[in-house]
Design an enzyme around this catalytic site. Structure first.
Site, mmCIF file in Angstrom:
data_model
loop_
_atom_site.group_PDB
_atom_site.id
_atom_site.type_symbol
_atom_site.label_atom_id
_atom_site.label_comp_id
_atom_site.label_asym_id
_atom_site.label_seq_id
_atom_site.Cartn_x
_atom_site.Cartn_y
_atom_site.Cartn_z
ATOM 1 N N GLU A 182 -35.198 -29.958 128.333
ATOM 2 C CA GLU A 182 -35.714 -30.991 127.447
ATOM 3 C C GLU A 182 -36.516 -31.975 128.308
ATOM 4 O OE1 GLU A 182 -33.714 -33.320 123.815
ATOM 5 O OE2 GLU A 182 -32.924 -33.966 125.747
ATOM 6 N N GLU B 50 -26.396 -28.483 118.517
ATOM 7 C CA GLU B 50 -27.657 -28.220 119.206
ATOM 8 C C GLU B 50 -27.430 -28.402 120.701
ATOM 9 O OE1 GLU B 50 -31.138 -30.366 117.771
ATOM 10 O OE2 GLU B 50 -31.858 -30.625 119.828
#
Length: 375
Positions: free
Chosen positions: A157, A152
């Site tokens: 984020e 991932e």
């Protein structure tokens, strides 16, 4: 016929003779190009473009169980949680109009590309990324095998109203961040120790993350600056991420000819020195996500400085007016190689240079004729 940007500096009264001292407008050319291990020059050519009215055609809407109530495409479109504006801006947002009872999950969207990628250059141009207390935001690529064994990559984020974007990798055991890799961000720490292991099975799945230095790389200041560009280069040399304010986007990106060699140090990078990239990252889809009070936002809420509790905040729709994506485009490029090392290729390169010189001479001649006609 008019050429204002070219002819504005000419002294017309001096006639054709002034052309000798005329300075042509300067153009920006790449100062260097990436090279493959075999010495070939790397060029990036477009593979997929996601933008405008067709943006959602090749994405699937996630509707699985989650503390956020992710809705299907039809519901998202009907409730204006996903749509494209008349000027081709792609909007995705969480519900910011419905008052909820305590314990009810708020509607939102999470989409996943149908296409899967193994390496590439991913360039996202956006005006706004979701933020706000109780909100977690992801722009990521995730492997389609059993998680986390195909990796991932979290390119954007962020959580709550933080001001620094975080780039994070989550993998199976054995892939590590290298401290001496050149990047401008700061390695995320747990208990004052750098999180160098990307292993998703330790440290509560913290992964190995790098926090951008700029306090306007995420959150309100990023949006106030009209957003910018995030770029992720995933190739055999590693995975690197850059971010650019709207005013500093490299010309090669805006011209559709990206050249990461000219972008300076990335904000975050995972090198092959301590991670075998091809072993830990494979078959990735692109994901955009707006989560409310999930694992990250929910568990960190009490120490975030946000008021009350996450569950109480979830009830009031007015708390989520900034939980929106506004996207101009997402472009995915793939590598192409140009080998000019051999004799025949060198000759072909010489021929290309001669052709360019001929074109330049033709343009100059035509320009001179136009000037003579005007005089």
């Amino acid at each position: 016929m008019a050429f204002p940007s070219i002819l504005s500096n000419i002294n017309w009264k001096a006639g054709v003779q002034s052309l000798g001292s005329f300075e042509w407008p300067k153009t920006t050319s790449p100062t260097k190009r990436e090279t493959a291990p075999n010495g070939s020059t790397i060029f990036w050519v477009i593979q997929d473009t996601y933008e405008g009215s067709t943006f959602f055609d090749t994405f699937d809407f996630f509707t699985g169980p989650d503390p956020t109530n992710f809705v299907d495409q039809q519901t998202a479109m009907n409730d204006n949680l996903a749509y494209v504006t008349s000027d081709n801006k792609v909007i995705m947002r969480g519900d910011n109009t419905t008052q909820l009872a305590y314990g009810v999950y708020r509607n939102s969207v999470r989409i996943k590309s149908q296409a899967q990628y193994n390496m590439g250059l991913f360039i996202l141009d956006l005006e706004m990324a979701p933020w706000g207390c109780g909100t977690t935001t992801f722009f990521q690529t995730v492997g389609n095998g059993p998680w986390p064994y195909t990796g991932e990559i979290d390119i954007i984020e962020g959580v709550h109203d933080n001001q620094h974007n975080q780039v994070t990798w989550h993998t199976a055991p054995g892939c590590n961040l290298t401290q001496n890799t050149n990047f401008t961000g700061a390695i995320v720490q747990t208990n004052f120790t750098d999180n160098l292991q990307c292993n998703a099975f330790i440290n509560n799945n913290a992964g190995c993350g790098v926090l951008e230095w700029s306090h306007a790389s995420y959150g309100p200041l990023f949006d106030e600056a009209n957003g910018g560009v995030f770029a992720m280069n995933w190739d055999e040399n590693g995975i690197a991420v850059w971010s650019f304010y709207r005013a500093t986007i490299p010309l090669d990106i805006t011209q559709g000819e990206p050249n990461p060699s000219n972008w300076g140090e990335p904000v975050a990078a995972l090198s092959t020195q301590s991670c075998n990239i091809t072993n830990y990252f494979a078959n990735h889809s692109i994901i955009f996500d707006i989560t409310f009070c999930g694992d990250w936002a929910g568990n960190s809420y009490s120490t975030s400085g946000c008021p009350g509790t996450c569950e109480n905040r979830l009830m009031d729709a007015a708390n989520f007016v900034n939980a929106s994506w506004i996207i101009n485009s997402l472009s995915v490029y793939k590598q192409n190689w140009l080998d000019l090392s051999g004799p025949s290729n060198a000759a072909r390169a010489d021929s290309m240079i001669m052709n360019l010189k001929m074109i330049s001479w033709i343009i100059s001649t035509i320009f001179l004729q136009v000037v003579l006609v005007w005089l």
